[in-house]
Every structure is written in structure tokens, then in C-alpha cells.
Design an enzyme around this catalytic site. Structure first.
Site, PDB file in Angstrom:
ATOM      1  N   SER A 161       0.839  -1.200   0.000  1.00  0.00           N
ATOM      2  CA  SER A 161       0.000   0.000   0.000  1.00  0.00           C
ATOM      3  C   SER A 161       0.871   1.247   0.000  1.00  0.00           C
ATOM      4  CB  SER A 161      -0.893  -0.002   1.246  1.00  0.00           C
ATOM      5  OG  SER A 161      -1.488   1.253   1.468  1.00  0.00           O
ATOM      6  N   TYR A 174      -3.362   0.116   9.906  1.00  0.00           N
ATOM      7  CA  TYR A 174      -3.307  -0.355   8.517  1.00  0.00           C
ATOM      8  C   TYR A 174      -1.944  -0.031   7.901  1.00  0.00           C
ATOM      9  CZ  TYR A 174      -4.335  -0.676   3.524  1.00  0.00           C
ATOM     10  OH  TYR A 174      -4.296  -0.991   2.190  1.00  0.00           O
TER      11      TYR A 174
END
Length: 278
Positions: A161, A174
Site C-alpha cells: 500500500s 493499517y
């Protein structure tokens, strides 16, 4: 353009975790359209079968192989099922992942006033996010890479990510878990190099999918302030489309093109990670 005219993955048997989601099911389809035999893995058997059916309808080879990727025994059963139906997995795409409201904040800065802060994040929420993003990849690599190491041939592509490069506001757990996944990618690449397994990662930029719509759009469908900030920091000025990921995916999957590439994380982000904001 027909993908199979440019990439030949007919000797690859692929396991795609998180394969029933929008981005990952599209990536699974791209691999299948290049000749790979694909197993769709996620917890929900029905969603796995729907994703596999869409591939078969387009002439590809795909099966549903449901499993809980945080549970080694479940993944072992899944591996044996895939081996029986398709053969031994040669390419693992670790796309299982996600976030939880229990692991996010409502505000960017502690002084912003009302809203959920870092102190409101629960250990249970943090555990869930770490498990779904990091533990899943760890477990699946332990299970599937054992056969690859024995055959001295294999390939792992992890889905990281933008948050692995720079921590994004409101999503601390996250981002930390995805940073761990990118680091794990490099560690595995070194560890497995001597047994013929390549390990790389793709770090998508911002894609407007079901998973993050609540962060990007208001209830009435208008862009949220966060959306304006994202697009303002993306030189190409748009969100990514699923197809934007396929070229990088197929390049990393095709050993004739990327056979000397291991240990990297490729950003597919419209320039987001390159832009300093001024």
C-alpha cells in the site's frame, strides 16, 4: 489488446488470496487471461465461486478454494485441494487485506477536537488489521512456499500500500501492517533467493473501491474533503482503475521478463509517492 498476446503464463498455477474482492478478482482474471490456472481464495465460498465463474465465462481456468488465511491448517487444506484440482502452486499473490473502524481515527491531529483519537483504537481492532494484512501473508508463504522451495521454482507477489511508504492520517494500524508487509517482502526475497523463489510487492495508490468508499465519499455521494487532498497530492489527478495494476502484476508474474527482479515494492500510484506537495 489481448493480454495473452503479450504475456504467456500457461505454465503457472496461481493462488490469489483475497481473490473475491474488486481489485484482486480483476488481477486474478488478468492472470487467467494470460493462460494461468487460478485458484480464488477468500473466507466466503460463495464469493470465491462467483469470482471463479466470471473467469471461466471468459474462457479462463479458475476454481474456488475458500480458506481462512490466518489459519495455517485451513490454508494447508486449501493447498491440497488446489494441488488436486490444478496442480502445485507456482505463484502466490497475497492480496488478502483490509482495515477496521476499530483501528482508525476520525481526526488527523490530536488537537483537532471532537472525534475518535488514537486512544480510542482498540487492541481487538489492531489485532484484526495486523492479522488480515500481515499474518495472512506470513501463513500463506509458510504453506505454499514449501512446495516452491522443494521444486526450486516459485514466485510471490504481495499487495502492499501507499501507507507502507508514508503513514497516512487516520489509518495508523493499517499503514503499520502494510509497512511490515513490504519489509517482510524484502526479508523473504533474500531468504528464498537460493531456492529459486522470487518475492516482490505492488503498492497501489488510491483506488476508489468498496473497501474505502466511506473514507472518500460522503453519504450523498459527493467527494469528501479527504478525496480532494488525495487528488491534490496525486500528480496524475485521478484515482486508479483496476486495469492500471495489471501491467505491473503480469511483468512480475512473467519470469521471462522479471526473472532477475526480487525484493522490490513497485508503486502504482499516479505519482503520489513522488510528490512532495510543493
Amino acid at each position: 489488446m489481448l493480454l495473452k498476446d503479450r504475456f504467456d503464463l500457461s505454465d503457472e498455477i496461481v493462488a490469489v488470496t483475497g481473490g473475491s474482492g474488486v481489485l484482486m478478482s480483476g488481477m486474478a482474471e488478468a492472470l487467467a487471461m494470460c493462460g494461468a490456472r487460478v485458484a480464488i481464495i477468500s473466507r466466503n465460498a460463495d464469493s470465491c465461486e462467483r469470482a471463479a465463474s466470471r473467469i471461466r465465462e471468459k474462457g479462463g481456468v479458475a476454481i474456488a478454494a475458500p480458506a481462512d488465511c490466518t489459519d495455517a491448517r485451513s490454508v494447508e487444506v486449501c493447498r491440497d485441494f488446489i494441488a488436486d484440482k490444478l496442480g502445485t502452486v507456482t505463484l502466490l499473490v497475497n492480496g488478502a487485506g483490509g482495515n477496521s473502524p476499530l483501528a482508525t481515527t476520525d481526526i488527523e491531529f490530536a488537537s483537532d477536537g471532537e472525534g475518535k483519537t488514537f486512544f480510542d483504537i482498540t487492541p481487538e481492532g489492531a489485532d484484526f488489521v495486523f492479522n488480515v494484512n500481515m499474518l495472512t501473508a506470513f501463513v500463506c508463504c509458510k504453506v505454499f512456499c514449501k512446495d516452491m522451495a522443494a521444486a526450486k521454482r516459485g514466485n510471490v507477489i504481495n499487495i502492499s500500500s501507499m501507507g507502507a511508504f508514508l503513514p497516512l492520517t487516520k489509518t495508523p494500524v493499517y499503514c503499520a501492517s502494510k509497512a511490515g508487509l513490504s519489509n517482510f517482502t524484502r526479508w523473504l526475497a533474500v531468504h528464498f533467493a537460493s531456492v529459486g523463489i522470487r518475492v516482490n510487492a505492488i503498492a497501489p495508490g488510491f483506488f476508489a473501491a468498496e473497501q474505502n468508499k466511506a473514507l472518500l465519499y460522503n453519504a450523498d455521494g459527493t467527494p469528501a474533503p479527504r478525496t480532494q487532498k488525495i487528488l491534490g497530492h496525486t500528480p496524475m489527478g485521478r484515482f486508479g482503475e483496476p486495469e492500471d495494476l495489471y501491467g505491473t502484476l503480469l511483468w512480475l508474474a512473467d519470469k521471462s521478463l522479471s526473472g532477475f527482479v526480487t525484493g522490490i515494492t513497485v508503486a502504482v500510484d499516479g505519482g503520489f509517492s513522488a510528490y512532495g506537495g510543493v
